[in-house]
Design an enzyme around this catalytic site. Structure first.
Site, mmCIF file in Angstrom:
data_model
loop_
_atom_site.group_PDB
_atom_site.id
_atom_site.type_symbol
_atom_site.label_atom_id
_atom_site.label_comp_id
_atom_site.label_asym_id
_atom_site.label_seq_id
_atom_site.Cartn_x
_atom_site.Cartn_y
_atom_site.Cartn_z
ATOM 1 N N LYS A 35 0.849 -1.187 0.000
ATOM 2 C CA LYS A 35 0.000 0.000 0.000
ATOM 3 C C LYS A 35 0.889 1.243 0.000
ATOM 4 C CE LYS A 35 -2.448 1.699 3.698
ATOM 5 N NZ LYS A 35 -2.345 3.168 3.709
ATOM 6 N N ASP A 63 -3.306 4.373 -1.833
ATOM 7 C CA ASP A 63 -4.254 4.855 -0.820
ATOM 8 C C ASP A 63 -4.132 6.369 -0.650
ATOM 9 O OD1 ASP A 63 -6.066 4.897 1.275
ATOM 10 O OD2 ASP A 63 -4.569 4.322 2.778
ATOM 11 N N LYS A 65 -6.881 8.351 -0.683
ATOM 12 C CA LYS A 65 -8.134 8.797 -0.029
ATOM 13 C C LYS A 65 -8.655 10.098 -0.636
ATOM 14 C CE LYS A 65 -7.138 6.590 4.431
ATOM 15 N NZ LYS A 65 -5.749 6.174 4.274
ATOM 16 N N ASP A 68 -12.844 15.421 -2.784
ATOM 17 C CA ASP A 68 -12.900 16.736 -3.430
ATOM 18 C C ASP A 68 -14.208 16.818 -4.211
ATOM 19 O OD1 ASP A 68 -12.076 19.243 -4.598
ATOM 20 O OD2 ASP A 68 -9.999 18.593 -4.352
ATOM 21 N N THR A 119 -10.038 4.054 11.072
ATOM 22 C CA THR A 119 -9.968 3.210 12.270
ATOM 23 C C THR A 119 -9.348 3.949 13.455
ATOM 24 O OG1 THR A 119 -8.045 2.233 11.169
ATOM 25 C CG2 THR A 119 -10.016 0.892 11.290
ATOM 26 N N ARG A 216 2.721 -0.535 10.972
ATOM 27 C CA ARG A 216 3.711 -0.539 12.051
ATOM 28 C C ARG A 216 4.060 -1.901 12.629
ATOM 29 N NH1 ARG A 216 0.772 4.665 14.516
ATOM 30 N NH2 ARG A 216 -0.887 3.591 13.387
HETATM 31 O O1 C5P Z 1 0.630 1.198 11.187
HETATM 32 P P1 C5P Z 1 -0.762 0.714 10.990
HETATM 33 O O2 C5P Z 1 -0.874 -0.788 10.853
HETATM 34 O O3 C5P Z 1 -1.720 1.275 12.011
HETATM 35 O O4 C5P Z 1 -1.152 1.320 9.555
HETATM 36 C C1 C5P Z 1 -2.440 1.320 9.064
HETATM 37 C C2 C5P Z 1 -2.439 1.881 7.680
HETATM 38 O O5 C5P Z 1 -3.782 1.826 7.213
HETATM 39 C C3 C5P Z 1 -1.993 3.335 7.545
HETATM 40 O O6 C5P Z 1 -1.282 3.452 6.320
HETATM 41 C C4 C5P Z 1 -3.281 4.131 7.463
HETATM 42 O O7 C5P Z 1 -3.166 5.254 6.633
HETATM 43 C C5 C5P Z 1 -4.214 3.103 6.826
HETATM 44 N N1 C5P Z 1 -5.645 3.279 7.103
HETATM 45 C C6 C5P Z 1 -6.176 3.281 8.386
HETATM 46 N N2 C5P Z 1 -7.525 3.457 8.577
HETATM 47 C C7 C5P Z 1 -8.340 3.564 7.525
HETATM 48 C C8 C5P Z 1 -7.807 3.567 6.223
HETATM 49 C C9 C5P Z 1 -6.448 3.392 6.052
HETATM 50 O O8 C5P Z 1 -5.438 3.123 9.340
HETATM 51 N N3 C5P Z 1 -9.647 3.644 7.709
#
Ligand code: C5P
Length: 248
Positions: A35, A63, A65, A68, A119, A216
């Site tokens: 991603k 991604d 997002k 606009d 999330t 992460r």
């Molecule tokens: O580090 P972590 O596992 O929390 O990363 C989650 C990834 O998912 C990040 O790149 C974040 O931008 C993405 N994301 C998210 N919640 C969403 C959509 C995408 O955390 N609803």
């Protein structure tokens, strides 16, 4: 049949092309998709897409997002479609026209996914943003409302938390794709970081998630490759229990 690793979407949340390339070289065989988000795309541009394609066969999820006015979203999605990525995101937080514009711009060349509710957002955040208590006391309702809009607009699925997947699948069908971030492996000590609505890889799979977006827990692991392998093992086990419910 999909392998367990195909469910893993590794989030290349790094600031430079050089770092991203190192992760792609290290993880290409161990994840199903990369991603590329705002941080990396702003710094590296489409070059990262070429690198991922050159270094393996993993799919690509751009991604960005989009959010606009419809004409701008449509034109941006048309440019994304020309990059040759597999999935791209648009926010569901505005209106159906914006989502329809994204789908029209994709011209069937990239799968458009709606982002329902981040999330990292909690009920208090929803309340502070001015939504009525119906939604702040039950975020799932807002997720469902936005997923409905995404489906009607022609999106192939949505990004939602692993806690909401079951409901999404029950209401919109198995074929409506669910990509779930907020994944925190149990062995990781469930460090939530800024995520609020989290699940383990196994929980997300058991709930029916099609793709687990993981940043992460892999990126910051002492050994990212081992972390990806470990997560794939958890996924494999969950898939096995799903297909052999009596073995439980
Ligand atoms: O580090 P972590 O596992 O929390 O990363 C989650 C990834 O998912 C990040 O790149 C974040 O931008 C993405 N994301 C998210 N919640 C969403 C959509 C995408 O955390 N609803």
């Amino acid at each position: 049949m999909r392998a367990a690793k195909d469910y893993i979407v590794f989030s290349l949340d790094v600031p430079s092309l050089k770092e991203a390339e190192q992760y792609v070289a290290l993880l290409s065989e161990y994840v199903g998709m990369f991603k590329v988000g705002l941080e990396l795309f702003i710094s590296s541009g489409p070059e990262i897409i070429k690198i991922i394609k050159k270094l393996g066969t993993a799919k690509i999820f751009l991604d960005l997002k989009l959010h606009d006015i419809p004409v701008t979203v449509s034109r941006a999605m048309a440019s994304i479609a020309d990059l040759g990525v597999d999935f791209a995101t648009v926010h569901c937080g505005e209106n159906k026209e914006m989502l329809e514009a994204a789908v029209a711009g994709s011209r069937g060349k990239v799968s458009v996914v709606g982002v329902t509710v981040l999330t990292s957002v909690s009920g208090e955040d929803i309340d502070a943003a001015g939504f009525c208590p119906e939604f702040s006391s039950n975020i799932s309702l807002l997720v469902m409302k936005r997923a409905q809009m995404a489906m009607e607009a022609g999106c192939i699925g949505v990004v939602c938390s692993g806690l909401e997947v079951k409901m999404i699948k029950e209401n919109f069908g198995e074929g409506f794709v669910a990509l779930t971030p907020g994944i925190r492996p149990f062995w990781e000590g469930m460090n939530k970081d800024d995520q609020q609505r989290i699940t383990t890889p196994a929980q997300a799979i058991e709930n029916g998630s099609d793709y687990l977006i993981i940043g992460r827990p892999i990126r910051d692991a002492k050994n990212p490759k081992e972390a990806a392998i470990h997560i794939a093992e958890d996924i494999e086990e969950a898939l096995h229990s799903l297909s052999n419910p009596k073995a439980e």
